[in-house]
Each structure stands twice: as structure tokens, then as C-alpha cells.
Design a protein around this motif. Structure first.
Motif, PDB file in Angstrom:
ATOM      1  N   VAL A  21       0.826  -1.200   0.000  1.00  0.00           N
ATOM      2  CA  VAL A  21       0.000   0.000   0.000  1.00  0.00           C
ATOM      3  C   VAL A  21       0.864   1.255   0.000  1.00  0.00           C
ATOM      4  O   VAL A  21       0.575   2.219  -0.727  1.00  0.00           O
ATOM      5  N   THR A  22       1.920   1.252   0.785  1.00  0.00           N
ATOM      6  CA  THR A  22       2.798   2.430   0.835  1.00  0.00           C
ATOM      7  C   THR A  22       3.448   2.684  -0.524  1.00  0.00           C
ATOM      8  O   THR A  22       3.557   3.843  -0.963  1.00  0.00           O
ATOM      9  N   ALA A  23       3.871   1.624  -1.191  1.00  0.00           N
ATOM     10  CA  ALA A  23       4.477   1.794  -2.516  1.00  0.00           C
ATOM     11  C   ALA A  23       3.470   2.359  -3.507  1.00  0.00           C
ATOM     12  O   ALA A  23       3.777   3.272  -4.287  1.00  0.00           O
ATOM     13  N   ARG A  24       2.257   1.836  -3.499  1.00  0.00           N
ATOM     14  CA  ARG A  24       1.227   2.342  -4.413  1.00  0.00           C
ATOM     15  C   ARG A  24       0.877   3.787  -4.097  1.00  0.00           C
ATOM     16  O   ARG A  24       0.716   4.612  -5.016  1.00  0.00           O
ATOM     17  N   ALA A  25       0.746   4.104  -2.814  1.00  0.00           N
ATOM     18  CA  ALA A  25       0.401   5.478  -2.439  1.00  0.00           C
ATOM     19  C   ALA A  25       1.539   6.437  -2.787  1.00  0.00           C
ATOM     20  O   ALA A  25       1.290   7.589  -3.165  1.00  0.00           O
ATOM     21  N   ALA A  26       2.788   5.983  -2.655  1.00  0.00           N
ATOM     22  CA  ALA A  26       3.924   6.844  -3.018  1.00  0.00           C
ATOM     23  C   ALA A  26       3.914   7.153  -4.514  1.00  0.00           C
ATOM     24  O   ALA A  26       4.191   8.287  -4.926  1.00  0.00           O
ATOM     25  N   LYS A  27       3.602   6.150  -5.340  1.00  0.00           N
ATOM     26  CA  LYS A  27       3.506   6.404  -6.776  1.00  0.00           C
ATOM     27  C   LYS A  27       2.364   7.375  -7.085  1.00  0.00           C
ATOM     28  O   LYS A  27       2.509   8.269  -7.936  1.00  0.00           O
ATOM     29  N   ALA A  28       1.223   7.190  -6.399  1.00  0.00           N
ATOM     30  CA  ALA A  28       0.108   8.105  -6.620  1.00  0.00           C
ATOM     31  C   ALA A  28       0.462   9.523  -6.196  1.00  0.00           C
ATOM     32  O   ALA A  28       0.096  10.503  -6.866  1.00  0.00           O
ATOM     33  N   HIS A  29       1.205   9.656  -5.102  1.00  0.00           N
ATOM     34  CA  HIS A  29       1.611  10.977  -4.638  1.00  0.00           C
ATOM     35  C   HIS A  29       2.569  11.631  -5.629  1.00  0.00           C
ATOM     36  O   HIS A  29       2.492  12.842  -5.880  1.00  0.00           O
ATOM     37  N   ALA A  30       3.464  10.845  -6.190  1.00  0.00           N
ATOM     38  CA  ALA A  30       4.378  11.391  -7.202  1.00  0.00           C
ATOM     39  C   ALA A  30       3.605  11.855  -8.430  1.00  0.00           C
ATOM     40  O   ALA A  30       3.860  12.939  -8.975  1.00  0.00           O
ATOM     41  N   ALA A  31       2.647  11.042  -8.878  1.00  0.00           N
ATOM     42  CA  ALA A  31       1.835  11.437 -10.036  1.00  0.00           C
ATOM     43  C   ALA A  31       1.006  12.681  -9.731  1.00  0.00           C
ATOM     44  O   ALA A  31       0.841  13.546 -10.596  1.00  0.00           O
ATOM     45  N   TRP A  32       0.501  12.779  -8.522  1.00  0.00           N
ATOM     46  CA  TRP A  32      -0.283  13.950  -8.127  1.00  0.00           C
ATOM     47  C   TRP A  32       0.552  15.214  -8.199  1.00  0.00           C
ATOM     48  O   TRP A  32       0.045  16.292  -8.540  1.00  0.00           O
ATOM     49  N   HIS A  33       1.850  15.109  -7.939  1.00  0.00           N
ATOM     50  CA  HIS A  33       2.731  16.275  -7.992  1.00  0.00           C
ATOM     51  C   HIS A  33       3.468  16.380  -9.328  1.00  0.00           C
ATOM     52  O   HIS A  33       4.400  17.175  -9.438  1.00  0.00           O
ATOM     53  N   GLY A  34       3.068  15.577 -10.287  1.00  0.00           N
ATOM     54  CA  GLY A  34       3.634  15.704 -11.618  1.00  0.00           C
ATOM     55  C   GLY A  34       5.025  15.149 -11.769  1.00  0.00           C
ATOM     56  O   GLY A  34       5.745  15.509 -12.712  1.00  0.00           O
ATOM     57  N   ARG A  35       5.456  14.259 -10.869  1.00  0.00           N
ATOM     58  CA  ARG A  35       6.783  13.669 -10.960  1.00  0.00           C
ATOM     59  C   ARG A  35       6.714  12.319 -11.660  1.00  0.00           C
ATOM     60  O   ARG A  35       5.690  11.634 -11.617  1.00  0.00           O
ATOM     61  N   THR A  36       7.803  11.947 -12.252  1.00  0.00           N
ATOM     62  CA  THR A  36       7.884  10.659 -12.946  1.00  0.00           C
ATOM     63  C   THR A  36       8.684   9.635 -12.161  1.00  0.00           C
ATOM     64  O   THR A  36       8.884   8.521 -12.633  1.00  0.00           O
ATOM     65  N   ARG A  37       9.173  10.021 -10.985  1.00  0.00           N
ATOM     66  CA  ARG A  37       9.955   9.113 -10.153  1.00  0.00           C
ATOM     67  C   ARG A  37       9.589   9.358  -8.687  1.00  0.00           C
ATOM     68  O   ARG A  37       9.421  10.500  -8.265  1.00  0.00           O
ATOM     69  N   VAL A  38       9.479   8.273  -7.917  1.00  0.00           N
ATOM     70  CA  VAL A  38       9.142   8.378  -6.504  1.00  0.00           C
ATOM     71  C   VAL A  38      10.330   8.945  -5.725  1.00  0.00           C
ATOM     72  O   VAL A  38      11.467   8.479  -5.892  1.00  0.00           O
ATOM     73  N   THR A  39      10.065   9.939  -4.893  1.00  0.00           N
ATOM     74  CA  THR A  39      11.105  10.591  -4.105  1.00  0.00           C
ATOM     75  C   THR A  39      10.838  10.383  -2.611  1.00  0.00           C
ATOM     76  O   THR A  39       9.842   9.782  -2.202  1.00  0.00           O
ATOM     77  N   ARG A  40      11.738  10.932  -1.837  1.00  0.00           N
ATOM     78  CA  ARG A  40      11.594  10.845  -0.371  1.00  0.00           C
ATOM     79  C   ARG A  40      10.273  11.460   0.093  1.00  0.00           C
ATOM     80  O   ARG A  40       9.590  10.924   0.967  1.00  0.00           O
ATOM     81  N   ALA A  41       9.909  12.611  -0.464  1.00  0.00           N
ATOM     82  CA  ALA A  41       8.665  13.274  -0.065  1.00  0.00           C
ATOM     83  C   ALA A  41       7.455  12.380  -0.326  1.00  0.00           C
ATOM     84  O   ALA A  41       6.492  12.379   0.454  1.00  0.00           O
ATOM     85  N   ASP A  42       7.504  11.631  -1.425  1.00  0.00           N
ATOM     86  CA  ASP A  42       6.380  10.747  -1.752  1.00  0.00           C
ATOM     87  C   ASP A  42       6.280   9.593  -0.762  1.00  0.00           C
ATOM     88  O   ASP A  42       5.181   9.251  -0.303  1.00  0.00           O
TER      89      ASP A  42
END
Length: 703
Positions: free
Chosen positions: A279-300
Motif C-alpha cells: 500500500v505504501t508503494a502504491r500510495a507513493a507512486k500516486a503521490h508522485a503522479a499527483w505532484h507531476g513527478r515521474t519518479r518516486v522521491t523521499r517526499a512521496d
């Protein structure tokens, strides 16, 4: 119907972000919203549907199949390669607490079965919510077997129905959102874990922010269309951003370093299983997409962990949810953020909440209150640390239990007032997990998890004439067939006299009222700490069995109903920890208040079987005739029909046997304090319940 605009909600940034993430990526698993009443939980959830993109559905398909990727196993299929399509707004399907199982998952279409003789499946709410939002208000009050169905469908993306001669499987990809007030009872830990994200909400304590909430609510109530029009541009921008994020979430890269950080965080917080990592991995990807990023970062990863882990750290219902954010930051030290193109820190966009939950636009003079105030975090979600256990103050009896102080209840009560020493406050040890106990026999109580009962929900074990509940179709058809004329080969005719309702067997819950002697003698030799530990164990069992619990304490000159019967064992545990001891023993007053409380509860809920657990040493010292009054009440107690357990707290070499005599007069089960381990107390309670039901055989112990 005009909803309150999502972008007009003040505060609730974490809740807004969680809803957005699970909308961007439904595979996250939905959101559970926990919070006090009046915190706009339902308002913001209903507003979310206006931000979701319109859906293209196969024309005539009752299961909302996507024309581009139709379900090959759709019950209304197979669909052609290029089916005709309709466009409709996204759906918000609300599931009422009193819904039945067949309404949720679907059932046999009785109209066609009886009128045309065809076994046709009638879709339920899961099919209606496919590719939309399924919203359950007060999800903690929903029957457990229905919650299981919802969470299984949300996790698997499919719903399977095997009932009434129908075998159907259909797609059920939905965003599951549940709201609850913890004061009304908790969800089981297994069900908590099935929700992808959990958010704790609380009303802001900032006057300016509270005033802004009221101002916007009044403006919306006065002119819903006009208020919504003022936020139309912001709503459109949010909707477009969600659509863009949904389209790009699958292309977000989860690097090995980011995945390792997710695993390290989940392991560092000692969560059970691997669902938290997924779930954390999926939510991190969704958070990155929400902020327009193409790679998961620490903030995500950090934002995802704050929403996906707090409820998974709980080991029992008395643990406060929360997350130690300092520990989270230390676990993420090895993961660096990629610098965003605009030079910001990547964690928020200009003009938005802390996590991009939505803009706070300028509404002109009417909404001129400042919007930069951030409400304090809800209890348990700040530093994530559960409150420390109450420390046991020096006991009047001394560490060795001096016999000279053993009769502390003979001294006048010490009022809790300035300048006067307060009564003692004893802590408790950790609650033990009791063995699983079951009652044999069949009761008639409300649905729960304690013992077998004939309830309004469960599996069909028989039928009765009439249509007072769920229809028992085979029995109805059989009754009509028996009245069919010999040689008649026409359509089967079913009349009102043929209807049969199903007799359903499930499990029941009970009412457990704890009456605790909190006098000075209970504080001697630290007996109060032992009593609290045992009672906490009983509360843990009551939580697992879905019982209602209440707490009466008596000390000084009277008795107090500290906690009216409730389903919230968390409230009972908090109440128990604050119970002080000291003063004389008003035993008669405690029994009178317990009887009055049970009488009132019997009027409110006559089918729920009560049990009184009386924790005392049997002394009665409040007043000149205290012992006589207590004796008279005890002698009359068997006439009440209330099954009682007396936990004897008298210790020492010289015992008066007052609690044993009290138990004999009340017709109660007597349990010495030395035998009140968690398992022993719960076993005694279960035995008493079985004895209270003349239809029940002795209980069974199942490890």
C-alpha cells in the motif's frame, strides 16, 4: 444535487490528500476516516465525486464495463470488440448501515424467477459502485460480515456471488471510503488493516479557522448554486489535475532505492505482514503522479507512510493510533529527493495545503479570514506516541502492605480539592489476550461475536411462515409447488400464503457491566492495580466479541456511573485508568446504581443479556447501617434475574469472607482475586453467560 465544493473545505489537508491519492490510484485500497462528530467527514467525501472524470460505459451493461477494456467475464457479456458507449458522471454509491447482504452483493431476481421462470442475477451495490466511490458512513456500525465482503471486493477488484442457485463473478473496482466516530466502537484490527489509508480528523482549535468554516457553511446553505459557482474554477483545476495524475500514475518509476526505503520504513515500525509495504508503494507512486513527478522521491514515501502506517501499528484496541515522525525521518535518511524543476522542495504546490490537498482560493470580503492557519494534529497523530501509562503513586498501605493501613476505607474520604490530598490513582499492567471462548446453545441477542444466536443477519438454518424478514426462496417455491394442481404444467403461481421467511443464525453480543469497589481498602497492597489489569483483559475480550460495556465505581459516600453502556471499549479503558481509590465503601449504593443501570438498559434493549461483574472485598462501611443495607439488597438480588460474578479482592492471612458471603446471597459466582488472571476472569464470565441461558449447554474452551 449540489455538493459542497471539495476545494472549499477548510483544513482537513491530510484527509483531502488521502482521498485524492486513492482516487488517482484505486489500487491503494480506499480510505478510513476516523474522527469526532461534526468534522465534515461526510461533506468532503461526498464532494470528491465532483472531481472524478466522467466515465464511458458499455451501453446497456448493468456492471458499468469500460468500452475500451470490457470485462470478459461480465454477466451481461460478452461484449463486442467495439461496443456502443455512453458517457455518465462518476458515481458515489452510499451503503446504509442497515443494508442486507443480498442488497450489497446482489441476489436472484425474484421478479423474473417467479414471473418468467428464469434464474437471473440482480446486481447489488458493489456492481453499482464499479469504477466509482462506495461510501459507508459509520462503517464501524456495519455488520462484520458485510465489511468483510466490501474489503474483499475492494482488494480483489471483483465480487463473487454464490447463493440462491446463482453463480456470478463481476468486476468491482471501486474506491472504498468509510467514516467512523471511535466513540461508537472500533473496527477489528484485521478490518483496519484492509483499508489502504487511514486519517484522523479533529476540529481546529484556532478561532479564525473555525469562524471560516462556519462562514462558508452558512454561505453554502443560503445559496448552494452561487457558492459552488464561486469555486467552479478551482474545482475544474483540481479535476483536471486528478485526471492527469490518473493517466500518468502507471508510468511513475519506483526505483530500487525508493522500494528499499519503503521496506525499511515498514520494518522499522514493526507492522504485521506485507500489505503495508504494498500500500505504501502504491500510495507513493500516486503521490508522485499527483505532484507531476515521474519518479518516486523521499517526499512521496514520507507522505504515503504517514497515511498508510498509523493504523497498522496497533496491537490491541487500547493502543493509540499514530506515527513517530522523527523515527520516520531517520528511516528515510538514505533516500534523497530529486530537485523539482521549479526549484521548490517538491512537497507542496504554491497556494495549496501542506500536501497538495486542494487550493484555498480568495473568496473576497465574505471569506477574508486568513487561510494559512494549520489546525493542530488530532490526538494520537502528532508525534505518534501513545500516552504514558498512569504511574502508581505511593500507596497508603506502603510497599509491604502494612496491616495497619489495610483498613484505609475506615478513614473519611479525601476530597479531590485544592489544598487537600487527592485520592490514590493506581496504574494497570498490560492487558492479556484471553483464549478464544465460545458458548454453545442459541440465543436471541443482537448481532455480535460472542455466541450463536438467531439474528437478522447470518446464514439460513430454517424457515418460518410469512414474509417478516429475508425471503427463503426454496421454501417459498416448495410451498407453492405443493399447492399446484395435479397435471398443471403452466407457470407456477405464488401467493401471499406461500411466502416463507428465513431463520438466520449468526452470533450475539452481550452487556457487561463492571461495578468496581474503589474505596481505600482496595488501594491497600496495590490490589487496585491488579484489578485494573484483569478488567482491561475483560475489556479486550469484550472488544473482540462486540459486547457493550459499562463501568460503575463506588467509593466515599456514593456510586457513580463513570461510563454508560457503550460499544467503545477504548472509552471504557480510558475511564478505568482514571478511576481513583480512597474513602469508605458504599457497597449498597454501588449495587443500587448497578441495578438501576441494568433496568434502564433492559428497557432500551430487552434482548441483550446482561452480566454484572462486581469487583469488591465485600466490605460495607459507608454509614451506620451500611452492612445491613448491603445485605438486604444482596438477598433480593436473585429476583432481578441478572447473572453476577463477584471478584473477591480480600487478601492477607486474616480474611473475613465477606465477598464470599455476598456472592452466596446474590446467587453469584465467587472468584478469589488470586484466580483472576485474564483467562480465568473471562472463562468465569463465559460460564456465567452459559448458565444464564437455559437453552445453552456448558461453554467450550477452544484455544
Amino acid at each position: 444535487m449540489v455538493h459542497f465544493p471539495f476545494s472549499a473545505v477548510v483544513g482537513s489537508d491530510d484527509l483531502a490528500l488521502a482521498l485524492v491519492l486513492t482516487t488517482v490510484s484505486p489500487s491503494v485500497g480506499g480510505v478510513l476516516v476516523r474522527g469526532e462528530k461534526g468534522t465534515a467527514k461526510s461533506t468532503i467525501v461526498r464532494a470528491l465525486v465532483d472531481l472524478m472524470p466522467d466515465e464511458r460505459v458499455v451501453r446497456g451493461c448493468r456492471f458499468s464495463c469500460d468500452p475500451e477494456h470490457p470485462d470478459p467475464t461480465c454477466p451481461d457479456g460478452p461484449h463486442p470488440a467495439d461496443p456502443a458507449a455512453d458517457v455518465r458522471p462518476a458515481r458515489l454509491v452510499e451503503l446504509p448501515v442497515g443494508a442486507t447482504e443480498d442488497r450489497v452483493i446482489g441476489s436472484l431476481d425474484l421478479g423474473r424467477a417467479l414471473g418468467e421462470g428464469r434464474a437471473t442475477f440482480q446486481p447489488g451495490l458493489l456492481a453499482a459502485a464499479h469504477r466509482g466511490i462506495l461510501y459507508v458512513d459509520e462503517v464501524n456500525l456495519l455488520h462484520d460480515h458485510l465489511v468483510d465482503l466490501l474489503l474483499d471486493a475492494a482488494a480483489m477488484g471483483r465480487a463473487s456471488v454464490e447463493r440462491d442457485g446463482v453463480s456470478v463473478s463481476h468486476a468491482a473496482e471501486l474506491v472504498l471510503v468509510g467514516t467512523m466516530n471511535p466513540e461508537e466502537g472500533e473496527l477489528r484490527p484485521q478490518l483496519l488493516d484492509r483499508f489502504g489509508l487511514t486519517v484522523e480528523v479533529a476540529a481546529s482549535r484556532e478561532p479564525a479557522e473555525r469562524a471560516e468554516v462556519v462562514r462558508r457553511r452558512l454561505a453554502f446553505d443560503a445559496d448552494p448554486e452561487g457558492f459552488a459557482a464561486r469555486f467552479a474554477a478551482d474545482q475544474e483545476a483540481l479535476a483536471q489535475r486528478i485526471a492527469t495524475a490518473r493517466a500518468g500514475v502507471d508510468d511513475v518509476e519506483l526505483t530500487d532505492a525508493a522500494l528499499a526505503a519503503v521496506a525499511r520504513v515498514c520494518a522499522g515500525f514493526d507492522v504485521d505482514g506485507l500489505r503495508a509495504d504494498i500500500v505504501t508503494a502504491r500510495a507513493a507512486k500516486a503521490h508522485a503522479a499527483w505532484h507531476g513527478r515521474t519518479r518516486v522521491t523521499r517526499a512521496d514515501v514520507r507522505a504515503a507512510a504517514r497515511l498508510s502506517l498509523p493504523h497498522r501499528r496497533r496491537r490491541n484496541p487500547f493502543d493509540a493510533p499514530g506515527l513517530d515522525e522523527d523515527l520516520l525521518d531517520r528511516l528515510l535518511d538514505d533516500l534523497d529527493d530529486d530537485p523539482p524543476p521549479d526549484g521548490t522542495d517538491g512537497s507542496e504546490d504554491p497556494g495549496e495545503g501542506p500536501d497538495g490537498g486542494g487550493p484555498a482560493p480568495d473568496d473576497g470580503p465574505e471569506d477574508a479570514a486568513p487561510q494559512d492557519g494549520t489546525p493542530p494534529p488530532p490526538d494520537g497523530t502528532g508525534d505518534g506516541q501513545a500516552p504514558q501509562d498512569a504511574r502508581t503513586p505511593p500507596d497508603p498501605a506502603g510497599p509491604d502492605g502494612d496491616p495497619a493501613d489495610a483498613d484505609a476505607d475506615e478513614r473519611p474520604p479525601a476530597p479531590d480539592a485544592p489544598g487537600v490530598a487527592p485520592a490514590g490513582l493506581a496504574g494497570s499492567g498490560p492487558a492479556f489476550r484471553p483464549k478464544v471462548l465460545r458458548l454453545t446453545g442459541v440465543g436471541l441477542g443482537d448481532p455480535g461475536r460472542r455466541s450463536r444466536a438467531l439474528t437478522t443477519n447470518g446464514r439460513a438454518v430454517g424457515w418460518r411462515p410469512g414474509a417478516s424478514g429475508r425471503l427463503h426462496l426454496p421454501a417459498t417455491v416448495a410451498a407453492a409447488a405443493r399447492d399446484r394442481a395435479a397435471g398443471d404444467t403452466g407457470r407456477l403461481r405464488v401467493g401471499a400464503g406461500h411466502l416463507r421467511s428465513a431463520v438466520l443464525q449468526g452470533q450475539e453480543s452481550n452487556l457487561v457491566l463492571l461495578a468496581v469497589d474503589a474505596s481505600g481498602s482496595m488501594g491497600a497492597r496495590r490490589r487496585m492495580s491488579e484489578v485494573k489489569t484483569a478488567v482491561l483483559s475483560l475489556l479486550l475480550d469484550a472488544y473482540q466479541r462486540r459486547d457493550r460495556v459499562g463501568l460503575v465505581t463506588f467509593r466515599g459516600t456514593g456510586a457513580t456511573l463513570d461510563l454508560p453502556p457503550t460499544s467503545s471499549v477504548e472509552a471504557a479503558a480510558r475511564c478505568l485508568e482514571t478511576v481513583r481509590h480512597g474513602g469508605r465503601t458504599p457497597l449498597a449504593e454501588g449495587l443500587v446504581l448497578a441495578a438501576r443501570t441494568l433496568d434502564l438498559e433492559r428497557i432500551r434493549d430487552p434482548r441483550r443479556r446482561p452480566l454484572l461483574v462486581l469487583v469488591t472485598d465485600g466490605r460495607a462501611t459507608a454509614g451506620s447501617d451500611a452492612l445491613d443495607r448491603a445485605t438486604r439488597i444482596a438477598d433480593a438480588w436473585p429476583a432481578t434475574g441478572v447473572q453476577t460474578v463477584v471478584v473477591d479482592c480480600e487478601t492477607g492471612r486474616f480474611r473475613l469472607g465477606l465477598a464470599a458471603d455476598l456472592a452466596g446471597r446474590m446467587g453469584a459466582t465467587h472468584v478469589p482475586l488470586g484466580e483472576v488472571a485474564a483467562d480465568a476472569l473471562v472463562a468465569t464470565v463465559s460460564s456465567a453467560r452459559a448458565a444464564a441461558d437455559p437453552r445453552s449447554a456448558p461453554h467450550e474452551r477452544i484455544a
